[in-house]
Structure formats: C-alpha cells, structure tokens
Design a protein around this motif. Sequence first.
Motif, PDB file in Angstrom:
ATOM      1  N   LYS A 111      14.824  -2.061  -3.558  1.00 25.54           N
ATOM      2  CA  LYS A 111      14.789  -2.584  -2.193  1.00 25.54           C
ATOM      3  C   LYS A 111      13.478  -3.316  -1.985  1.00 25.54           C
ATOM      4  O   LYS A 111      12.407  -2.713  -2.088  1.00 25.54           O
ATOM      5  N   PRO A 112      13.506  -4.626  -1.709  1.00 21.96           N
ATOM      6  CA  PRO A 112      12.265  -5.353  -1.433  1.00 21.96           C
ATOM      7  C   PRO A 112      11.589  -4.791  -0.185  1.00 21.96           C
ATOM      8  O   PRO A 112      12.244  -4.225   0.690  1.00 21.96           O
ATOM      9  N   PRO A 113      10.275  -4.933  -0.090  1.00 26.10           N
ATOM     10  CA  PRO A 113       9.576  -4.419   1.097  1.00 26.10           C
ATOM     11  C   PRO A 113      10.004  -5.134   2.364  1.00 26.10           C
ATOM     12  O   PRO A 113      10.284  -6.332   2.352  1.00 26.10           O
ATOM     13  N   ASP A 114      10.052  -4.371   3.454  1.00 25.91           N
ATOM     14  CA  ASP A 114      10.319  -4.994   4.755  1.00 25.91           C
ATOM     15  C   ASP A 114       9.189  -5.937   5.135  1.00 25.91           C
ATOM     16  O   ASP A 114       9.416  -6.969   5.778  1.00 25.91           O
ATOM     17  N   SER A 115       7.969  -5.572   4.741  1.00 28.42           N
ATOM     18  CA  SER A 115       6.812  -6.422   5.047  1.00 28.42           C
ATOM     19  C   SER A 115       5.677  -6.086   4.097  1.00 28.42           C
ATOM     20  O   SER A 115       5.607  -4.979   3.548  1.00 28.42           O
ATOM     21  N   VAL A 116       4.799  -7.065   3.902  1.00 25.04           N
ATOM     22  CA  VAL A 116       3.562  -6.894   3.139  1.00 25.04           C
ATOM     23  C   VAL A 116       2.451  -7.467   4.003  1.00 25.04           C
ATOM     24  O   VAL A 116       2.505  -8.638   4.401  1.00 25.04           O
ATOM     25  N   SER A 117       1.453  -6.659   4.318  1.00 21.64           N
ATOM     26  CA  SER A 117       0.418  -7.111   5.259  1.00 21.64           C
ATOM     27  C   SER A 117      -0.948  -6.593   4.835  1.00 21.64           C
ATOM     28  O   SER A 117      -1.061  -5.570   4.149  1.00 21.64           O
ATOM     29  N   ILE A 118      -1.994  -7.313   5.264  1.00 19.32           N
ATOM     30  CA  ILE A 118      -3.386  -6.954   4.942  1.00 19.32           C
ATOM     31  C   ILE A 118      -4.071  -6.456   6.206  1.00 19.32           C
ATOM     32  O   ILE A 118      -3.956  -7.059   7.277  1.00 19.32           O
ATOM     33  N   VAL A 119      -4.805  -5.367   6.045  1.00 23.15           N
ATOM     34  CA  VAL A 119      -5.635  -4.830   7.125  1.00 23.15           C
ATOM     35  C   VAL A 119      -7.085  -4.911   6.650  1.00 23.15           C
ATOM     36  O   VAL A 119      -7.426  -4.439   5.568  1.00 23.15           O
ATOM     37  N   ALA A 120      -7.947  -5.527   7.485  1.00 24.08           N
ATOM     38  CA  ALA A 120      -9.353  -5.691   7.107  1.00 24.08           C
ATOM     39  C   ALA A 120     -10.215  -5.793   8.351  1.00 24.08           C
ATOM     40  O   ALA A 120      -9.737  -6.179   9.427  1.00 24.08           O
ATOM     41  N   ASP A 121     -11.502  -5.440   8.195  1.00 22.37           N
ATOM     42  CA  ASP A 121     -12.465  -5.636   9.275  1.00 22.37           C
ATOM     43  C   ASP A 121     -12.730  -7.126   9.453  1.00 22.37           C
ATOM     44  O   ASP A 121     -12.810  -7.879   8.481  1.00 22.37           O
ATOM     45  N   LYS A 122     -12.860  -7.546  10.696  1.00 24.81           N
ATOM     46  CA  LYS A 122     -13.186  -8.950  10.976  1.00 24.81           C
ATOM     47  C   LYS A 122     -14.155  -9.012  12.151  1.00 24.81           C
ATOM     48  O   LYS A 122     -13.949  -8.311  13.151  1.00 24.81           O
ATOM     49  N   PRO A 123     -15.188  -9.876  12.061  1.00 21.89           N
ATOM     50  CA  PRO A 123     -15.608 -10.581  10.848  1.00 21.89           C
ATOM     51  C   PRO A 123     -16.407  -9.673   9.927  1.00 21.89           C
ATOM     52  O   PRO A 123     -16.709  -8.529  10.279  1.00 21.89           O
ATOM     53  N   MET A 124     -16.797 -10.193   8.761  1.00 23.70           N
ATOM     54  CA  MET A 124     -17.565  -9.446   7.778  1.00 23.70           C
ATOM     55  C   MET A 124     -18.934 -10.092   7.601  1.00 23.70           C
ATOM     56  O   MET A 124     -19.078 -11.300   7.761  1.00 23.70           O
ATOM     57  N   GLU A 125     -19.900  -9.298   7.223  1.00 23.38           N
ATOM     58  CA  GLU A 125     -21.245  -9.806   6.969  1.00 23.38           C
ATOM     59  C   GLU A 125     -21.436 -10.010   5.473  1.00 23.38           C
ATOM     60  O   GLU A 125     -20.926  -9.238   4.655  1.00 23.38           O
ATOM     61  N   GLU A 126     -22.186 -11.056   5.120  1.00 26.46           N
ATOM     62  CA  GLU A 126     -22.396 -11.340   3.712  1.00 26.46           C
ATOM     63  C   GLU A 126     -23.201 -10.225   3.044  1.00 26.46           C
ATOM     64  O   GLU A 126     -24.001  -9.530   3.683  1.00 26.46           O
ATOM     65  N   LEU A 127     -22.903 -10.036   1.739  1.00 21.89           N
ATOM     66  CA  LEU A 127     -23.602  -9.087   0.863  1.00 21.89           C
ATOM     67  C   LEU A 127     -23.387  -7.634   1.262  1.00 21.89           C
ATOM     68  O   LEU A 127     -24.135  -6.756   0.847  1.00 21.89           O
ATOM     69  N   LYS A 128     -22.347  -7.367   2.071  1.00 23.49           N
ATOM     70  CA  LYS A 128     -21.954  -5.994   2.371  1.00 23.49           C
ATOM     71  C   LYS A 128     -20.570  -5.735   1.773  1.00 23.49           C
ATOM     72  O   LYS A 128     -19.743  -6.635   1.694  1.00 23.49           O
ATOM     73  N   TYR A 130     -16.819  -4.265   1.647  1.00 23.25           N
ATOM     74  CA  TYR A 130     -15.741  -3.947   2.565  1.00 23.25           C
ATOM     75  C   TYR A 130     -14.489  -3.552   1.776  1.00 23.25           C
ATOM     76  O   TYR A 130     -14.286  -3.986   0.637  1.00 23.25           O
ATOM     77  N   THR A 131     -13.665  -2.708   2.391  1.00 24.14           N
ATOM     78  CA  THR A 131     -12.399  -2.282   1.796  1.00 24.14           C
ATOM     79  C   THR A 131     -11.245  -2.955   2.519  1.00 24.14           C
ATOM     80  O   THR A 131     -11.129  -2.855   3.738  1.00 24.14           O
ATOM     81  N   LEU A 132     -10.403  -3.647   1.756  1.00 21.61           N
ATOM     82  CA  LEU A 132      -9.211  -4.295   2.299  1.00 21.61           C
ATOM     83  C   LEU A 132      -7.991  -3.471   1.890  1.00 21.61           C
ATOM     84  O   LEU A 132      -7.928  -2.938   0.778  1.00 21.61           O
ATOM     85  N   GLN A 133      -7.033  -3.371   2.790  1.00 20.74           N
ATOM     86  CA  GLN A 133      -5.825  -2.583   2.562  1.00 20.74           C
ATOM     87  C   GLN A 133      -4.592  -3.482   2.606  1.00 20.74           C
ATOM     88  O   GLN A 133      -4.422  -4.271   3.531  1.00 20.74           O
ATOM     89  N   CYS A 134      -3.752  -3.374   1.582  1.00 21.05           N
ATOM     90  CA  CYS A 134      -2.475  -4.094   1.551  1.00 21.05           C
ATOM     91  C   CYS A 134      -1.364  -3.064   1.746  1.00 21.05           C
ATOM     92  O   CYS A 134      -1.165  -2.174   0.914  1.00 21.05           O
ATOM     93  N   ILE A 135      -0.619  -3.166   2.845  1.00 22.07           N
ATOM     94  CA  ILE A 135       0.434  -2.205   3.175  1.00 22.07           C
ATOM     95  C   ILE A 135       1.781  -2.794   2.758  1.00 22.07           C
ATOM     96  O   ILE A 135       2.179  -3.867   3.220  1.00 22.07           O
ATOM     97  N   VAL A 136       2.475  -2.067   1.874  1.00 23.22           N
ATOM     98  CA  VAL A 136       3.808  -2.454   1.419  1.00 23.22           C
ATOM     99  C   VAL A 136       4.795  -1.485   2.074  1.00 23.22           C
ATOM    100  O   VAL A 136       4.816  -0.301   1.758  1.00 23.22           O
ATOM    101  N   SER A 137       5.618  -1.993   2.991  1.00 22.90           N
ATOM    102  CA  SER A 137       6.443  -1.138   3.849  1.00 22.90           C
ATOM    103  C   SER A 137       7.882  -1.044   3.355  1.00 22.90           C
ATOM    104  O   SER A 137       8.515  -2.069   3.067  1.00 22.90           O
ATOM    105  N   ASN A 138       8.381   0.205   3.271  1.00 24.63           N
ATOM    106  CA  ASN A 138       9.788   0.503   2.995  1.00 24.63           C
ATOM    107  C   ASN A 138      10.288  -0.205   1.743  1.00 24.63           C
ATOM    108  O   ASN A 138      11.128  -1.111   1.801  1.00 24.63           O
TER     109      ASN A 138
END
Length: 346
Positions: A111-128, A130-138
């Motif tokens: 079953k292909p995912p219902d959705s694929v989306s990215i969750v991230a902090d915005k905006p970001m500061e340089e040289l810090k 950050y963790t990005l999350q990719c959610i693959v649903s159902n």
Amino acid sequence: MGQKVLWLFVVWSCFFLFKGQSVKAGCPIVMTPSRVVVKYGDPLTVNCSSTIDQVESLGWESNVKGTPATNAHHVLLNIEKVDEWELESECFFNFKNGSQCIEQLPIIIYKPPDSVSIVADKPMEELKEYTLQCIVSNVGPLYKMTVIWYKGDTKIEQQKLAYTAGPPPYNQTQSSFIKLTLDKHDHGRKIVCEAKFDFEEIGFNIPPVRSAPLDLQVLYRPIFEETKVEMIEVPPNGEIILNCTAQGNPMPNYFWQVPQASEQAVGHQPVLRLQGASTGTYNCTASNSQGFSTKQFILTDAPRDYTVLAAVVGVPAALGVLLLLSGPFIVTKEGTFSLGKGSQVI
C-alpha cells in the motif's frame, strides 16, 4: 546402511504421493504470473495450467476466495478486491491416479503511503545542527520501504524504515530522521524526502512518493562579496559611488562612518553617492540579528597630470631664460634695439 536410508526415502515419498501430498519440484504446474505484487484494494487474477495431460481436475485454494476443482486445461484465481493483508493462495492438480500436486503462489501486497511530509524548525541558524523528520503515513509493508533524502538534486541520505516485532507491518505510519548543519549557501535550497518500495530484486518497480519540497530558511550574518579594503582615487570632479551591499538573512541594515571633513548626508543605504568627496577612510557596517560585518573604503587624491602642469609653468620659464641670455631690448618704431653690447635687431 546407505541402501537402507535410500529405501526408506523411496517408501516415504510414495506414501506422501498417494496421501495427496506433493513434492513441488515435480509439480507440472505453470502459474501466470509466477509471482504477484499487488496493491491493496486492487483486483488480482492469476492463471494456473498443467504441462501434462494426466490431470483429472484442477482448482485454487485461498483464504479469501478460491476456485473449485474443475475438469479443464487451466483455471483462474479471480479476486475482485484484495482487502486482506494475509492472502494465501495455491493451485492444486488432482491426477487420474488419485494423487495430488500443489503449488503455492508467492504474493506481496503493498500500500503506497497516504502522504509523505517533512517536519522541521523554521527558520534555522547557520552552523547549528537541526533534526528533520520525514513522516510516511499509512504504508505497508514497512520492511520493504526505504526513505531517500535529497538536498536540491543531490542525494544526501538513505534509510530503511525501522520495523520491530509487534504490530503487523501493514498500514502503519513511520518516520525517518536526518541531522543537518546548514550554512549561508543552503539558504533558499530545497529539501525533499522520498518513500520508495524495495521490489526491484523481483523485477517490480513501483513509482516512489515524494514530499512537498521544504524551502530552507537559514539565518546568517551579513557577508560582503568583496571583503578586502577598497582603495579608490577621487576624480577631479569629486563625484564617486561607494557600494556596500551585503548578503544576509534577515535583510541587513547599514551604518556609515565618514571623515569629519565630509559634509555629505550619508543616511542608511548600502550605496553612498558623493559629490566633492573628501579623502580619508569611509567605514560601512552591515548588521542584522545574526551579527555584523564592516567594509572599509580609503579615498585618496588622484595623481596630477604633470604634462599639462609642465606646459603651463614651462612656457613662461623658457621665455624668462631667453631674456636673460639675450639681454634687455627696446622696441621702437624704427626697430628693436638690444641693450646688450654691440647688438641691434631690425
């Protein structure tokens, strides 16, 4: 001893054959297709036939919808909608001698995912970091799913979705995580994550599902394209332009420091236009919430044109030398008389 073991194997093989069991290597069964990768909710049709004529009847057994044994050369497994994750189907032959042959159909349901989306902090500061999350649903099955991360057109990470024993790996939501340290060059670039099934090894390719692109917003202090001190000669008309434009996020503010001799109104713009510019050091500071940078301009007088100066000063000087060498002379209506000894010019 070896002959006894061989004799027992033959006896047991004959026993299972007449009890309706089958040795798969000897089953004259052809299934088309020979294996199935089917999308959850789609129909499924597979043909089963025999390569020999000693078949009395053939059919399909399935935990969803089988096909009764029939006296024919082939038989179809026809499921209008695959809505069970655990689907088992096998084709069987009944031979005229009373034996039976069974072949199981390899089935993968996805079953292909219902959705694929990215969750991230915005905006970001340089040289810090950050963790990005990719959610693959159902999606299902999880153990056949890989997530690929892209920055622009460049692949930067590839991860198998995690699956541990517990809930069935079907119609589940799972995430992939990535850690990034960004700089000013990443500002405005796009991050994408892609969910893809790993079925290529069996010759089946399912188009991947991509997230909407994440536009990176990176905060960084102002930076000048040319950071070194600029040495500028002031032209004779005193008109000059100093360009202090810097790149930064947020947009920089500007502050000018000019020599005390200058009477120009400098304001807070990146470009300074001077009329009758004074020589000296002009400092421009670009600043925002992330810091500041300063650029320096040093204005000097342009060198004089000594060819013109020589023409202006040299001609009178040459005439003076000539007078000294020739002595004083008087101009009358009769002519010119030199006051030097024994000389007269007519």
